[in-house]
Structure formats: C-alpha cells, structure tokens
Enzyme design. Structure first.
Site, PDB file in Angstrom:
ATOM      1  N   GLU A 155       0.797  -1.223   0.000  1.00 42.10           N
ATOM      2  CA  GLU A 155       0.000   0.000   0.000  1.00 42.10           C
ATOM      3  C   GLU A 155       0.833   1.278   0.000  1.00 42.10           C
ATOM      4  O   GLU A 155       0.378   2.328  -0.415  1.00 42.10           O
ATOM      5  CB  GLU A 155      -0.966   0.017   1.198  1.00 42.10           C
ATOM      6  CG  GLU A 155      -0.316  -0.211   2.548  1.00 42.10           C
ATOM      7  CD  GLU A 155      -0.275  -1.688   2.907  1.00 42.10           C
ATOM      8  OE1 GLU A 155       0.304  -2.015   3.943  1.00 42.10           O
ATOM      9  OE2 GLU A 155      -0.808  -2.496   2.135  1.00 42.10           O
ATOM     10  N   ASP A 185      22.121  15.362 -29.731  1.00 43.96           N
ATOM     11  CA  ASP A 185      22.585  16.156 -30.857  1.00 43.96           C
ATOM     12  C   ASP A 185      24.081  16.409 -30.674  1.00 43.96           C
ATOM     13  O   ASP A 185      24.680  16.015 -29.678  1.00 43.96           O
ATOM     14  CB  ASP A 185      21.793  17.458 -30.983  1.00 43.96           C
ATOM     15  CG  ASP A 185      21.960  18.382 -29.773  1.00 43.96           C
ATOM     16  OD1 ASP A 185      22.596  17.963 -28.797  1.00 43.96           O
ATOM     17  OD2 ASP A 185      21.437  19.498 -29.809  1.00 43.96           O
ATOM     18  N   ASP A 204      17.898  20.579 -28.023  1.00 41.53           N
ATOM     19  CA  ASP A 204      17.447  21.911 -27.614  1.00 41.53           C
ATOM     20  C   ASP A 204      16.782  22.699 -28.739  1.00 41.53           C
ATOM     21  O   ASP A 204      16.446  23.866 -28.559  1.00 41.53           O
ATOM     22  CB  ASP A 204      18.621  22.725 -27.069  1.00 41.53           C
ATOM     23  CG  ASP A 204      19.734  22.920 -28.100  1.00 41.53           C
ATOM     24  OD1 ASP A 204      19.606  22.383 -29.229  1.00 41.53           O
ATOM     25  OD2 ASP A 204      20.732  23.592 -27.786  1.00 41.53           O
ATOM     26  N   ASP A 215      14.068  19.017 -32.464  1.00 42.10           N
ATOM     27  CA  ASP A 215      14.231  17.937 -31.485  1.00 42.10           C
ATOM     28  C   ASP A 215      12.950  17.650 -30.706  1.00 42.10           C
ATOM     29  O   ASP A 215      12.885  16.662 -29.968  1.00 42.10           O
ATOM     30  CB  ASP A 215      15.330  18.300 -30.475  1.00 42.10           C
ATOM     31  CG  ASP A 215      16.693  18.440 -31.113  1.00 42.10           C
ATOM     32  OD1 ASP A 215      17.018  17.606 -31.976  1.00 42.10           O
ATOM     33  OD2 ASP A 215      17.420  19.383 -30.767  1.00 42.10           O
ATOM     34  N   ASN A 221       3.713 -14.184   4.565  1.00 41.32           N
ATOM     35  CA  ASN A 221       2.713 -14.050   5.627  1.00 41.32           C
ATOM     36  C   ASN A 221       1.394 -14.716   5.235  1.00 41.32           C
ATOM     37  O   ASN A 221       0.763 -15.404   6.046  1.00 41.32           O
ATOM     38  CB  ASN A 221       2.474 -12.573   5.940  1.00 41.32           C
ATOM     39  CG  ASN A 221       3.637 -11.969   6.714  1.00 41.32           C
ATOM     40  OD1 ASN A 221       4.469 -12.687   7.244  1.00 41.32           O
ATOM     41  ND2 ASN A 221       3.689 -10.648   6.765  1.00 41.32           N
ATOM     42  N   ASN A 276       1.091  -4.081   9.303  1.00 43.91           N
ATOM     43  CA  ASN A 276       1.420  -3.482   8.000  1.00 43.91           C
ATOM     44  C   ASN A 276       1.738  -2.008   8.133  1.00 43.91           C
ATOM     45  O   ASN A 276       2.638  -1.488   7.474  1.00 43.91           O
ATOM     46  CB  ASN A 276       0.264  -3.680   7.020  1.00 43.91           C
ATOM     47  CG  ASN A 276       0.376  -4.987   6.258  1.00 43.91           C
ATOM     48  OD1 ASN A 276       1.055  -5.067   5.256  1.00 43.91           O
ATOM     49  ND2 ASN A 276      -0.276  -6.017   6.773  1.00 43.91           N
ATOM     50  N   ASP A 334       5.243  -0.456   7.117  1.00 45.94           N
ATOM     51  CA  ASP A 334       5.285   0.492   5.999  1.00 45.94           C
ATOM     52  C   ASP A 334       5.846   1.840   6.426  1.00 45.94           C
ATOM     53  O   ASP A 334       6.562   2.496   5.653  1.00 45.94           O
ATOM     54  CB  ASP A 334       3.890   0.658   5.399  1.00 45.94           C
ATOM     55  CG  ASP A 334       3.492  -0.541   4.546  1.00 45.94           C
ATOM     56  OD1 ASP A 334       4.391  -1.156   3.957  1.00 45.94           O
ATOM     57  OD2 ASP A 334       2.296  -0.859   4.480  1.00 45.94           O
TER      58      ASP A 334
END
Length: 906
Positions: free
Chosen positions: A331, A373, A648, A652, A716, A741, A745
């Site tokens: 999560e 380039d 640039d 491009d 688990n 959890n 986490d």
C-alpha cells in the site's frame, strides 16, 4: 542482399494504430503539408506570391493588418499548458494500489464505520497522493520559471492608408499577419515564415530547425526574382526564412506567408501538444501493480473460504480476508515511489538539473541508449580555426598571417570564421598588424562570388620606382578562389599552377572536407600598378597561398563523459541535422566508433522493421529532420531499449516527447523545454552522468521496497493459509494485521534515503514483473518456515493451543512476524552480507530500531487490550531471538543460491 520495402509517407493513421503511432503520423502529415506549401512559395516568382497574399511591397495598411489578425489569430504556436491544480491533484491519486486501498476502506466502512482500519487506510492513501501532487506541482512551477518573460518585436512595414507612404514600425511578434512585409537585419529573430523579396549577403542561423552549427547563406534576391527550383525541404530553400531561425548577417525584406500554427515550426508544435505516451517507467509500474493485484485476487478468496469453512464465522472470515488483502497490497508503494522520486529531484537540483516530471528520474536510471545532438553537447558550439595549411597540407604561419590580415582589415560585419582567425592570432599573442600595413581598399563579400578581398599597402617595402607595394589578399570558397589562381606558393617560391598541381591542391582541400572541416582558400596578388580603388575585375591572376580549416571543436571533457556513460552501460548515438562529414569528425575526436554515418535520406525508404535493425547497428545519424529523429527513437524503443534524447532545437521536440526521458537545456527553444522531462541548466554530459546515478539509486530503493514487501507479504499469507487450516481460531486478528502493516510500511519510508551498492549502479536498471514474481515465490516462503516454527513453539511450549489462549498465540506471532519483516529488509537490500559488507544508511537503521521497539512494546502498552494483545512471558524472547537468527542465516544462504541460479538479486 535483403531488399527493403519502400516506405510510403503516412497520410492518415490507420484506426487500429496506437496513440503514439497516430501522433507520429499526424506530425509527419502536418510538416509535409506545411513544407509543400512553403516550397511552392519558394518556386513561384515574388510578384506572384505578393498577388496571392493580396499584399504589396509597401506593406499592408493598419486596417488590413487588423482584419487579418482577427481572421488568422495571433502569431503564436501551440504550447503545452500545465494542467489545473485540481486535475494534477486528482491524477496523483490515480494509481491501482490506491484504488485497491480505497475499495477496501469503503468495504470496511460499510461493515463498521467505527473500524480503526478505515482511518489507517485513509491516512495511507492521503499521504501517498498528496506527497506526489505537491512534488509535481512544485516541479512544474520551477520549470515554468525558466521561461524568459520577454516581449520580442520585429520591424514591419505598414501604411496608414491605401495612398500613404510606407513606414517601418516595431510590432510585437504575435501581431504579425500573412502579407506583412518584414525587414530583417543582423541579430533579428525570424517572426514567421517569410518569402524573401529582396536580400543582400543574408546569413541565417538555422540550428534550431536543422541542427547545422554554421549559419546558412540565403540567395541574393531582387524584387523581380523568378523563384527558384522547387526543393522538397523548405529549410534548404534559398529564398525562404522560417520562424524559429535568426539572422546572423546581411539584410533582407520578406513577405509573411504563414503565421502561428500554419508555419513550419507551428506544424510541429501543434502535433506535440496533448497527453504524452506511456514511458518505460509507466509500463513497468503498471505491470508490477497488476501482477500483485492478480495474486491478491487469487489468494484472498482462498483465505476467506478456508477461514469460513474451518471456523464457521463467515463475517469474521470476511474481515480477515480484507485484512489479508491489505497485507498483500504494497500500500505504501505510491508513497515510497513518490518519496524516492522527490528525493531524487531535490538531489538533482543541486547539480543544476530541474526535473519537470518525476517519473523521468527512474527512466534516466533505466536508460541504456542516449540519443544526443552534436552542437553544444559534444562540441563547444563555437567556430575555431583548426588548421592553417600550405598547398601540401602542412601547417604554415604565412597562411595564418594572410588570413588574419584579410579578416582584420575588412570593414564589413565579420562572420564567425573571420572572428575565429582573429581569435587564433590573439590567443597566440602574435602581433602581425603594425606599421607595415595600411588599408587601401576592399571588395566586400557577396554570395555570387563567395569570397572577399582586401588591398593593403605594404608600407615597409619600396619598389624599384619608389612607389608603395599594394597586396590583394583574397579569402573565400575553395572552388571560387581556385578558379582565379594562376600560380601557387610552394615552399616560398611562386610556381605556375598546372593542371596536375591544381588537382593536387584540390585533393588537399577535399581531404580536409572529408574530415569534417569547413575549408577556405587564401590567395594573394601583388598589384603591378598601385591605385586608390580596386574592383572585382582585379580578383584575377591570383597566387594560392594555402587553406584555412574551421571546426566546432569538441568539448574538453566530452570524451571522458562519454566513457563514463559507457562504463554505466549506456550506448550513445549521435542524431544531428548537421553535415555527415562534420558529425563523423567530431564523433571520432571524442572517441565514438563512428562506422557508417546514416543520412536522413536513407531512413525515409525504410519500413519500421528495417529501421529497427538499422538503428540498432548505427552510431551516427546526420542530416535528419524532426520526423526522422522521432522514428529513430521509436525504433530503438521497439528493440526493448530505454531511450533518452538530449536536444534543444525545434527539430528535437518530437523526439524529446517520444523518448522515455527527454532532456533539454534552459537556453533551448520553448517547444523543446516543454517537450522535455528534465531541463539542464548546463548543457553537459557530465551532469547527465550524475543524473543517471541518481536515477539508478532511486530505482534501486524503489525495487527494494517492492521485493521486500511482496516477498514478506507472500510469506505471511502462506503462513495464514497453513494456520487457518490447522488452528481452531484466527491466527491473527484483522486489526493486528493492519497495525503490523502500518508499522512496517512507516519504517519503509526511510528507504528513499538508503544507499545502493556501487556494483548495482554500473548497469541500467529496469522493471521486471516476472523477476519480481519469481523473487516473491522463491524468497517469500522462507518466512513461512519460521512462522510455522513459531506456531509450534507457541502451541507446544507456551500452551497457546485453545480459543481461551488465542490472544497469547496472536501476540507471539505478531511480534515474530513484524520483527522478521523488519529485519529481513537488511538481508534483501543488498546482495552482500548485511552489516558486514554492506550497511544501510542511518535513516534506515533508525527506522528499523523504532519499528522493532514498537513491535516489542505494543503487547505491553495501554493500547494492548483494545488491539487484542496480551503481555508475553520472558521465556518467549530467547525463542524469538533463535528463530530470527535462524531466519537470517537461511535467507543469506538461499540468497547466494538465488544469485548463482538467476544471476540477479534486486
């Protein structure tokens, strides 16, 4: 020999094609149509063009200009606008894992609005989405701040009324309309697409459109011109000037034939606005997400069915199934990914890099091909005198001196090559201009002759009749100067230029051309009858002295930077609009294995399959247009590469948008910056190398979390299945699973600040959904072995074998499960021996300690009763230590076996 199928230009994308293919077809169609219209104007006489536009050489009236502005709109091209904040906020929450958590929270709320699990899941969702939104919102604002808020004007000739005399006005560029007559001078930006009416010595910098480092000469045009032979490429037309280019020298007057979206530039820009294609990172996250979601959809019903059938309490089994679903869902993945990317963006900002799109950081680490380039990236983006050679190709100071005198004494605007000669002498501190020379006359440069001459008085030398000696020094295009030469200087002697010698000196010039050098010839003539004025007719019977050869030199650190990228597993391909010989020379100088240089004309006949094979084996592409650049990028991606593109220019933009990571610079044109994902404040490959390292660190820390969480969660759930089948009560309450959890986490939020092993950073890294699944199945069950061992210990040693003692059983497994999950982080984070050969960063160590202490404290805390915990006896903890040590030892052994078998770890 394999015959390649000719490729027919796409008119409309077939309905079945993907979005990227449709966009590419649209770009190709729009640029082709714009190009055809422009080349048509180029081929027709100027008078006819004016008639078609209902314009005159005197310009439009103010009233006509106002009407046309209303009809055609402002002279602006389509720009990508940042989405509204609320749209960015909503998009930050658009993630499959967040969707799963929201669904589970809704189900839990429907079951019991007071369930604390609803709050826990809501906090997870909120923090993850808000963190991502804030970082991207802030990055977007930083990128917008790079745009220069300057109003640019141009000189337009207009009249007050139909009978009034024309007057030149400075008009904002966005107010220019078709039919306007624009006056151009050195330094001016071209405001729209123009058909030249008159021009004199006009040089235009077209690097933004074509990639050519040197300015391009436009034809001297008169008011009665008849047009020119129609060319397929408007950039190459001698009597057209296109929006986005600039005047470097000369003067001109042109009539506007297209503005805004109708210009050649605008045709490209309009095809690039909108939703971007899915990148390698996006596809990788999506594959991993749905792999884990599919696994969850299989496992959760199984757990629910087993618990319902064995325990008989289907409501409790339902809640437990939801808790297991949460346990299987990584999560915090969106949050960990966002935190990783956000930290990467901050770190890169210290190296003068602005990250516009967070996903680009990981793509930078995954990049295994960089298309770049040439001008300004591999080279210094300036012209220098590379060689000054005699007629045999040997360096000769006399040639440098004559070239310097020609450049120094001319009174017109010195071009880049004149300045390069002067700079070379100034750097050497060689003073060659003194009282010996004075200016007599000059014959200025023009594009018909392609040369210029100065006549100097050699004051220190007095002829036999007592008159000063006048010397003409001519410098210009080799073929033009050579045609005027009758003699050449050979080792200090003046010898006749025979046909054999003429072929010899021509070959010397061509050899330098083939090495990518721009070559000019230098010749002299001592005037037999000195006088005050001279003309073009006097440019005759010249003596060839030698050649000046010019180059945009490679950057001093370019070779080292390229080698550093190669050491990181990144192949560099040069994709430029410049001349093939020039590109080959520069690439060879910086250590690139050039091989066969592929020109844009060789790409067009190829279908996509043939282009994929060509792109794979080619290092240097030259004379390529915007559509061809984008096709090269897509061909490399189709071969499975993660492609970066550094550019640039206007030409491009399409490739920048199609690449997995588009890289531009703050001095780039706006459309290039908008199309890019990353903006460099310095155009330097060394900066890119640091970005690649940061990208791989970001990816490595992300994949750590995914593999650690997926494998431990899998273990688990496997343990839950075993316990559910053989234990007469729930092995752990749903709220306990959620708390476990949450603690785990939160501890993993330090992962973005972890360090990566040096060996990991040496290769490109990419998402591998199959590899994650294999890792989960191979490593996850290890934890189940020790979970089951703890079940046996709690059941037999501590007699937690009935519903009356289920809280003791659940508390014991909670602590063992949390601590094993937390400690195993250090086993998985490196392929080395943890704590000995590789240690985690201090934030990870601190969070590990806090998670362990939290797990040990909860069964003894005031919250214990509400969460279903009971205090554990002192005898439990030696057993816990033994189980954890055995777990770590077996994991290290199996890790070694896994690496030997599959050749990879993270």
């Amino acid at each position: 020999m394999t015959m390649l199928t000719p490729r027919t230009p796409t008119k409309l994308a077939p309905p079945g094609k993907g979005r990227r293919e449709r966009k590419a077809a649209e770009l190709e169609t729009r640029t082709r149509l714009a190009g055809e219209q422009l080349t048509g104007f180029s081929a027709r006489p100027g008078v006819q063009v004016l008639q078609e536009l209902s314009a005159t050489r005197s310009g439009l009236t103010h009233a006509e200009a106002a009407l046309r502005l209303e009809r055609h709109g402002a002279n602006v091209v389509a720009h990508e606008r940042a989405p509204r904040w609320w749209f960015q906020l909503a998009k930050a929450f658009w993630n499959p894992f967040i969707g799963v958590l929201v669904f589970l929270a809704a189900v839990m709320w429907w079951q019991d609005p007071a369930d604390p699990g609803v709050v826990i899941l809501s906090v997870m969702v909120g923090i993850s989405g808000l963190l991502r939104f804030w970082q991207e919102f802030r990055s977007g604002r930083a990128a917008d701040a790079l745009k220069k808020l300057v109003t640019t004007t141009c000189a337009v000739q207009r009249r007050a009324g139909s009978g009034s005399a024309p007057t030149t006005f400075e008009v904002p560029m966005d107010q220019v309309v078709p039919g306007d007559v624009v006056k151009l001078a050195a330094g001016d930006l071209i405001p729209a697409d123009l058909r030249l009416i008159t021009s004199k010595d006009l040089m235009v910098g077209q690097a933004a459109l074509s990639g050519e480092s040197l300015p391009v000469a436009k034809a001297d045009t008169r008011t009665d011109d008849r047009g020119q032979f129609e060319t397929a490429d408007p950039v190459e037309a001698d009597n057209l000037c296109l929006m986005g280019t600039s005047v470097t020298s000369g003067t001109a007057t042109g009539v506007v034939v297209a503005t805004g979206a109708d210009t050649y530039f605008g045709s490209m820009a309009g095809s690039l606005v909108g939703e971007r294609p899915q990148t390698n990172f996006d596809n990788g996250v999506r594959k991993v997400s749905f792999l884990l979601i599919r696994f969850m959809l299989v496992m959760v019903p199984v757990v629910f069915a087993i618990n319902g059938l064995t325990k008989g309490d289907w409501d409790e089994a339902f809640l437990f199934g939801i808790a297991v679903a949460v346990g299987l869902t990584p999560e915090m993945l969106p949050m960990v990914v966002s935190a990783n990317l956000a930290r990467g963006a901050v770190a890169m900002s210290r190296h003068k890099v602005v990250v516009k799109r967070l996903n680009a950081i990981q793509n930078l680490g995954a990049m295994d091909v960089l298309c770049t380039d040439k001008t300004g990236t591999l080279t210094e983006d300036r012209i220098v005198l590379d060689r000054y050679l005699d007629v045999h190709g040997n360096e000769d100071d006399e040639v440098l001196e004559y070239g310097y005198l020609n450049a120094h004494f001319q009174t017109g605007l010195k071009n880049l090559m004149d300045q390069a000669v002067i700079n070379r002498v100034d750097e050497a501190e060689e003073v060659v201009v003194d009282a010996r020379f004075s200016m007599v006359d000059e014959i200025p440069f023009d594009f018909a002759r392609r040369r210029m001459s100065v006549v100097l008085d050699r004051n220190s030398i007095v002829g036999e009749v007592g008159r000063p000696e006048h010397v003409m020094i001519t410098k210009g295009a080799v073929e033009e100067v050579l045609d005027l030469c009758t003699h050449m200087r050979d080792r200090g002697e003046k010898v006749e230029l025979t046909a054999q010698l003429r072929a010899h000196v021509t070959r010397i010039a061509e050899e330098n051309n083939r090495q990518g050098l721009r070559v000019l010839a230098v010749a002299t003539r001592t005037m037999s009858t000195p006088r005050e004025t001279y003309s073009v007719a006097d440019e005759d019977r010249l003596t060839l002295v030698g050649f000046l050869a010019f180059l945009d030199p490679p950057k001093a650190d370019a070779a080292r930077a390229l080698q550093a990228l190669a050491d990181k597993g990144i192949a560099v391909k040069v994709v430029t609009g410049d001349n093939g010989l020039v590109a080959a020379r520069v690439c060879a100088d910086v250590g690139i294995d050039v091989g066969h240089v592929v020109l844009g004309t060789e790409i067009d006949p190829l279908d996509d399959t043939a282009l994929r094979a060509l792109a794979a084996r080619t290092t240097v592409f030259a004379k390529v247009n915007p559509v061809q650049k984008a096709r090269i990028v897509r061909a490399l991606q189709a071969e499975g590469h993660t492609v970066g593109f550094l550019g640039d220019g206007i030409n491009d933009a399409a490739a920048l948008r199609d690449a997995d990571v588009g890289i531009s610079v703050d001095t780039a044109v706006d459309i290039a910056k908008e199309s890019a994902d990353i903006i460099l404040l310095e155009k330097d490959l060394t900066v890119l190398e640091q970005g690649v390292i940061q990208g791989r660190t970001t990816f490595g820390n992300t994949i750590k979390y995914v593999k650690m969480t997926a494998s431990s969660n899998f273990g688990n759930v496997f343990s839950v299945l075993v316990a559910s089948a053989f234990i007469p009560f729930q092995p752990m309450l749903a709220i306990m699973l959620l708390v476990q959890n949450l603690v785990y986490d939160i501890a993993q939020l330090a992962t973005p600040w972890d360090r990566m092993d040096e060996e990991y950073l040496r290769k490109p890294r990419n998402w591998d959904a199959k590899g994650i699944g294999r890792f989960m199945v191979c490593i996850g069950p290890i934890s189940s072995i020790f979970d089951i061992a703890m079940f046996v210990i709690m059941w037999n040693v501590f007699a937690a074998n009935s519903e009356a003692h289920q809280a003791l059983f659940q508390s014991g497994w909670f602590i063992e499960g949390l601590l094993s999950q937390t400690l195993i982080v250090h086993m998985i984070r490196t392929r080395k021996i943890p704590f000995i050969q590789s240690r985690a960063s201090w934030p990870v160590m601190v969070m590990t300690v806090l998670a362990v202490l939290t797990g040990l404290y909860l069964p003894f805390s005031p919250l214990a009763a509400s969460l279903g915990f009971v205090p554990l006896p002192a005898g439990y903890f030696p057993w816990l230590i033994g189980v954890l040590l055995a777990y770590c030892t077996l994991t290290q052994l199996l890790k070694t076996l896994y690496i030997r078998t599959f050749g990879t770890w993270l």
